[in-house]
Design a protein around this motif. Structure first.
Motif, PDB file in Angstrom:
ATOM      1  N   GLY A 169       0.653  -1.133  -0.077  1.00  0.00           N
ATOM      2  CA  GLY A 169      -0.022  -0.069   0.007  1.00  0.00           C
ATOM      3  C   GLY A 169       0.826   1.273  -0.011  1.00  0.00           C
ATOM      4  O   GLY A 169       0.244   2.422   0.421  1.00  0.00           O
ATOM      5  N   ASP A 170       2.231   1.141  -0.219  1.00  0.00           N
ATOM      6  CA  ASP A 170       3.035   2.564  -0.283  1.00  0.00           C
ATOM      7  C   ASP A 170       3.583   2.744  -1.759  1.00  0.00           C
ATOM      8  O   ASP A 170       4.713   3.303  -1.867  1.00  0.00           O
ATOM      9  N   ILE A 171       2.863   2.214  -2.888  1.00  0.00           N
ATOM     10  CA  ILE A 171       3.131   2.495  -4.200  1.00  0.00           C
ATOM     11  C   ILE A 171       3.097   3.792  -4.542  1.00  0.00           C
ATOM     12  O   ILE A 171       1.978   4.533  -4.267  1.00  0.00           O
ATOM     13  N   SER A 172       4.153   4.502  -5.272  1.00  0.00           N
ATOM     14  CA  SER A 172       4.031   5.903  -5.949  1.00  0.00           C
ATOM     15  C   SER A 172       3.223   5.985  -6.945  1.00  0.00           C
ATOM     16  O   SER A 172       2.852   4.823  -7.574  1.00  0.00           O
ATOM     17  N   THR A 173       2.912   7.272  -7.397  1.00  0.00           N
ATOM     18  CA  THR A 173       2.086   7.532  -8.585  1.00  0.00           C
ATOM     19  C   THR A 173       2.889   7.052  -9.789  1.00  0.00           C
ATOM     20  O   THR A 173       2.128   6.276 -10.515  1.00  0.00           O
ATOM     21  N   GLU A 174       4.161   7.537  -9.653  1.00  0.00           N
ATOM     22  CA  GLU A 174       5.172   6.914 -10.928  1.00  0.00           C
ATOM     23  C   GLU A 174       4.983   5.258 -10.910  1.00  0.00           C
ATOM     24  O   GLU A 174       4.886   4.715 -12.122  1.00  0.00           O
ATOM     25  N   GLU A 175       5.246   4.557  -9.905  1.00  0.00           N
ATOM     26  CA  GLU A 175       5.184   3.349  -9.657  1.00  0.00           C
ATOM     27  C   GLU A 175       3.931   2.454 -10.279  1.00  0.00           C
ATOM     28  O   GLU A 175       3.819   1.625 -10.901  1.00  0.00           O
ATOM     29  N   GLN A 176       2.842   3.351  -9.950  1.00  0.00           N
ATOM     30  CA  GLN A 176       1.585   2.882 -10.387  1.00  0.00           C
ATOM     31  C   GLN A 176       1.297   2.873 -11.823  1.00  0.00           C
ATOM     32  O   GLN A 176       0.702   1.665 -12.471  1.00  0.00           O
ATOM     33  N   VAL A 177       1.866   3.705 -12.495  1.00  0.00           N
ATOM     34  CA  VAL A 177       1.819   3.825 -13.976  1.00  0.00           C
ATOM     35  C   VAL A 177       2.602   2.657 -14.616  1.00  0.00           C
ATOM     36  O   VAL A 177       1.922   1.918 -15.565  1.00  0.00           O
ATOM     37  N   VAL A 178       3.633   2.550 -14.171  1.00  0.00           N
ATOM     38  CA  VAL A 178       4.304   1.391 -14.545  1.00  0.00           C
ATOM     39  C   VAL A 178       3.762   0.080 -14.286  1.00  0.00           C
ATOM     40  O   VAL A 178       3.515  -1.092 -15.165  1.00  0.00           O
ATOM     41  N   LEU A 179       3.164  -0.224 -13.233  1.00  0.00           N
ATOM     42  CA  LEU A 179       2.526  -1.346 -12.805  1.00  0.00           C
ATOM     43  C   LEU A 179       1.336  -1.677 -13.685  1.00  0.00           C
ATOM     44  O   LEU A 179       1.009  -2.721 -14.271  1.00  0.00           O
ATOM     45  N   ARG A 180       0.612  -0.433 -14.022  1.00  0.00           N
ATOM     46  CA  ARG A 180      -0.553  -0.631 -15.186  1.00  0.00           C
ATOM     47  C   ARG A 180      -0.224  -1.078 -16.476  1.00  0.00           C
ATOM     48  O   ARG A 180      -0.948  -1.672 -16.976  1.00  0.00           O
ATOM     49  N   GLU A 181       0.858  -0.555 -16.726  1.00  0.00           N
ATOM     50  CA  GLU A 181       1.209  -0.897 -17.915  1.00  0.00           C
ATOM     51  C   GLU A 181       1.758  -2.131 -18.084  1.00  0.00           C
ATOM     52  O   GLU A 181       1.444  -2.915 -19.076  1.00  0.00           O
ATOM     53  N   TRP A 182       2.275  -2.932 -17.187  1.00  0.00           N
ATOM     54  CA  TRP A 182       2.700  -4.318 -17.234  1.00  0.00           C
ATOM     55  C   TRP A 182       1.254  -5.081 -17.111  1.00  0.00           C
ATOM     56  O   TRP A 182       1.149  -6.192 -17.764  1.00  0.00           O
ATOM     57  N   LEU A 183       0.286  -4.654 -16.424  1.00  0.00           N
ATOM     58  CA  LEU A 183      -1.019  -5.370 -16.040  1.00  0.00           C
ATOM     59  C   LEU A 183      -1.728  -5.331 -17.279  1.00  0.00           C
ATOM     60  O   LEU A 183      -2.477  -6.233 -17.951  1.00  0.00           O
ATOM     61  N   ALA A 184      -1.487  -4.300 -18.453  1.00  0.00           N
ATOM     62  CA  ALA A 184      -2.336  -4.221 -19.441  1.00  0.00           C
ATOM     63  C   ALA A 184      -1.600  -5.250 -20.560  1.00  0.00           C
ATOM     64  O   ALA A 184      -2.269  -5.544 -21.969  1.00  0.00           O
ATOM     65  N   ARG A 185      -0.343  -5.692 -20.531  1.00  0.00           N
ATOM     66  CA  ARG A 185       0.332  -6.309 -21.423  1.00  0.00           C
ATOM     67  C   ARG A 185      -0.261  -7.918 -21.698  1.00  0.00           C
ATOM     68  O   ARG A 185      -0.115  -8.522 -22.611  1.00  0.00           O
ATOM     69  N   ASP A 186      -0.735  -8.124 -20.525  1.00  0.00           N
ATOM     70  CA  ASP A 186      -1.237  -9.726 -20.581  1.00  0.00           C
ATOM     71  C   ASP A 186      -2.215  -9.838 -19.333  1.00  0.00           C
ATOM     72  O   ASP A 186      -2.370  -9.664 -18.175  1.00  0.00           O
ATOM     73  N   ARG A 187      -3.247 -10.884 -19.813  1.00  0.00           N
ATOM     74  CA  ARG A 187      -4.522 -10.882 -18.878  1.00  0.00           C
ATOM     75  C   ARG A 187      -4.149 -11.618 -17.703  1.00  0.00           C
ATOM     76  O   ARG A 187      -4.477 -11.505 -16.692  1.00  0.00           O
ATOM     77  N   ARG A 188      -3.041 -12.500 -17.856  1.00  0.00           N
ATOM     78  CA  ARG A 188      -2.430 -13.185 -16.838  1.00  0.00           C
ATOM     79  C   ARG A 188      -1.901 -12.604 -15.635  1.00  0.00           C
ATOM     80  O   ARG A 188      -1.813 -12.968 -14.527  1.00  0.00           O
ATOM     81  N   HIS A 189      -1.180 -11.487 -16.065  1.00  0.00           N
ATOM     82  CA  HIS A 189      -0.677 -10.626 -14.918  1.00  0.00           C
ATOM     83  C   HIS A 189      -1.717 -10.077 -13.944  1.00  0.00           C
ATOM     84  O   HIS A 189      -1.271 -10.242 -12.696  1.00  0.00           O
ATOM     85  N   GLY A 190      -2.941  -9.800 -14.827  1.00  0.00           N
ATOM     86  CA  GLY A 190      -3.761  -9.245 -13.692  1.00  0.00           C
ATOM     87  C   GLY A 190      -4.384 -10.286 -12.760  1.00  0.00           C
ATOM     88  O   GLY A 190      -4.733 -10.091 -11.487  1.00  0.00           O
ATOM     89  N   GLU A 191      -4.473 -11.569 -13.312  1.00  0.00           N
ATOM     90  CA  GLU A 191      -4.995 -12.792 -12.575  1.00  0.00           C
ATOM     91  C   GLU A 191      -4.011 -12.929 -11.602  1.00  0.00           C
ATOM     92  O   GLU A 191      -4.310 -13.353 -10.454  1.00  0.00           O
ATOM     93  N   LEU A 192      -2.760 -13.034 -11.847  1.00  0.00           N
ATOM     94  CA  LEU A 192      -1.632 -13.173 -10.756  1.00  0.00           C
ATOM     95  C   LEU A 192      -1.931 -12.128  -9.584  1.00  0.00           C
ATOM     96  O   LEU A 192      -1.630 -12.680  -8.527  1.00  0.00           O
ATOM     97  N   LEU A 193      -1.912 -10.879  -9.883  1.00  0.00           N
ATOM     98  CA  LEU A 193      -1.826  -9.992  -8.938  1.00  0.00           C
ATOM     99  C   LEU A 193      -3.195 -10.153  -8.023  1.00  0.00           C
ATOM    100  O   LEU A 193      -2.918 -10.015  -6.713  1.00  0.00           O
ATOM    101  N   GLU A 194      -4.243 -10.423  -8.621  1.00  0.00           N
ATOM    102  CA  GLU A 194      -5.718 -10.919  -7.675  1.00  0.00           C
ATOM    103  C   GLU A 194      -5.439 -12.086  -6.758  1.00  0.00           C
ATOM    104  O   GLU A 194      -5.745 -12.137  -5.628  1.00  0.00           O
TER     105      GLU A 194
END
Length: 386
Positions: free
Chosen positions: A17-42
């Motif tokens: 819960g301490d991810i920065s705004t810049e880090e959120q952007v990078v994480l969202r880009e990674w999640l958008a690359r592959d559906r499996r990434h989002g499933e893994l995070l969940e």
């Protein structure tokens, strides 16, 4: 596709819960690359998964699992993705849990740190002592939303968040030198009058002018600090330390020069800096992602993961194959404790992981115990390593 090493760290920050705004952007880009990434995070967000599987994963070769995971994700067809996803979770949960300290200790019995007395050792907090050139000392502990007035009617503000902020002034052409002393168990933030931001770690001392004049901006440092230097080509910013000084125009870098450490190092995140070896006259210029290490008479440059050296300003300590004695030096400064090795062979044990800063020391030590055969005992404010 493969998983980048940095993504592991972003997942860690997200779960904590301490991810920065810049880090959120990078994480969202990674999640958008592959559906499996989002499933893994969940999957990793599930507390039940962490509780159920923590003990099983303790025996995993985590680094090996991640390597295999990268290979498998490159070659496994999408129709097998759900089977792979479960394998991914098995490989990842323990790594993430160990690195973030999100184990739910109350959910199951586990060997813990032996505490001889019911003494809570709490993490450090914002604390500093401001020393003026005349020797006047002002404790800044707990001070917020306040204005301090010094010689020559110069004013310094303490913000609502407790940060010390100097302002550009033309009151005097001869600045007064101030020293900001951070005790063990403390940290502090300051904005110098040119707009340069400085994060100061425990057991650190920064000496600086109340305002900058002339063709350079020079400060003196003992300990550790992270600098975000305001650009000014007319007046280079220079950090003077034992053994070396660092010259910059505008950049972000971490500098560690503790007297009790065998090496000093400057780690560059953005911009360019020049590091000068005072003893031998050697100079090196760093690019982002590089670190200058001064050890004795040797000054060398190496490529590093800069996050390891700046994570302390974001609420966590990160270590990559750090010897246990080095880890304990870091923790002892932050928690203001002493430590002793009853088993000297443990000094060279290696630890890799991320420890949250703002937790009691027992939780930090438990994380180290979970990943090695080391054991800790607490006697008052002394940590015994065996």
């Amino acid at each position: 596709m493969g998983i980048e090493k940095e993504i592991h760290e972003l997942i860690i920050a997200y779960l904590r819960g301490d991810i920065s705004t810049e880090e959120q952007v990078v994480l969202r880009e990674w999640l958008a690359r592959d559906r499996r990434h989002g499933e893994l995070l969940e999957e990793l967000k599930s507390k039940d998964v962490l509780r159920r599987d923590a003990v099983i994963y303790a025996s995993f070769d985590t680094a090996g699992r991640w390597k295999r995971l990268r290979q498998e994700m490159n070659k496994v067809p999408r129709k097998k993705s759900r089977v792979l996803l479960r394998w991914v979770a098995v490989a990842a949960v323990f790594a993430v849990a160990v690195l973030t300290g999100v184990f739910y200790w109350q959910a199951y019995d586990s060997p813990g740190v032996e505490v001889a007395e019911s003494v809570r050792i709490l993490p450090g907090s914002s604390h500093a002592v401001l020393i003026t050139e005349s020797g006047k000392q002002v404790s800044l502990l707990g001070m917020k939303d306040t204005t301090l007035v010094f010689a020559g009617n110069e004013r310094v503000e303490l913000s609502e968040g407790g940060r010390l902020k100097y302002h550009q002034t033309t009151v005097s052409t001869i600045p007064e030198w101030h020293t900001l002393k951070i005790p063990r168990g403390g940290e502090f933030q300051i904005t110098l009058d040119d707009g340069t931001e400085v994060w100061l770690n425990s057991d650190t001392e920064l000496r600086y002018p109340s305002h900058f004049v002339g063709t350079e901006r020079r400060v003196q440092l003992t300990g550790e600090a992270y600098f975000k230097v305001a650009p000014n080509e007319e007046a280079p910013f220079i950090v003077d330390t034992r053994g070396m000084d660092v010259k910059v125009l505008g950049t972000s870098f971490n500098l560690s020069v503790y007297p009790d450490e065998k090496v000093c190092h400057a780690t560059l995140e953005k911009g360019r800096i020049q590091v000068n070896d005072k003893e031998n006259g050697k100079r090196v210029v760093l690019s982002p992602g590089e670190q200058a290490v001064l050890s004795g008479e040797m000054l060398e440059v190496r490529t590093v993961n800069t996050r390891l050296y700046s994570s302390w300003i974001k609420g966590r300590f990160s270590f990559a194959s750090e010897d246990l004695e080095g880890v304990m030096r870091t923790l002892s400064r932050w928690y203001n404790v002493e430590y002793v090795f009853s088993n000297v062979s443990m000094k060279d044990k290696r630890f890799t992981g991320t420890i949250p800063k703002y937790t009691e020391i027992t939780q930090a030590l438990k994380m180290i115990e979970m990943t090695s055969d080391v054991q800790f005992k607490i006697r008052g404010t002394t940590i015994i390593i065996q």
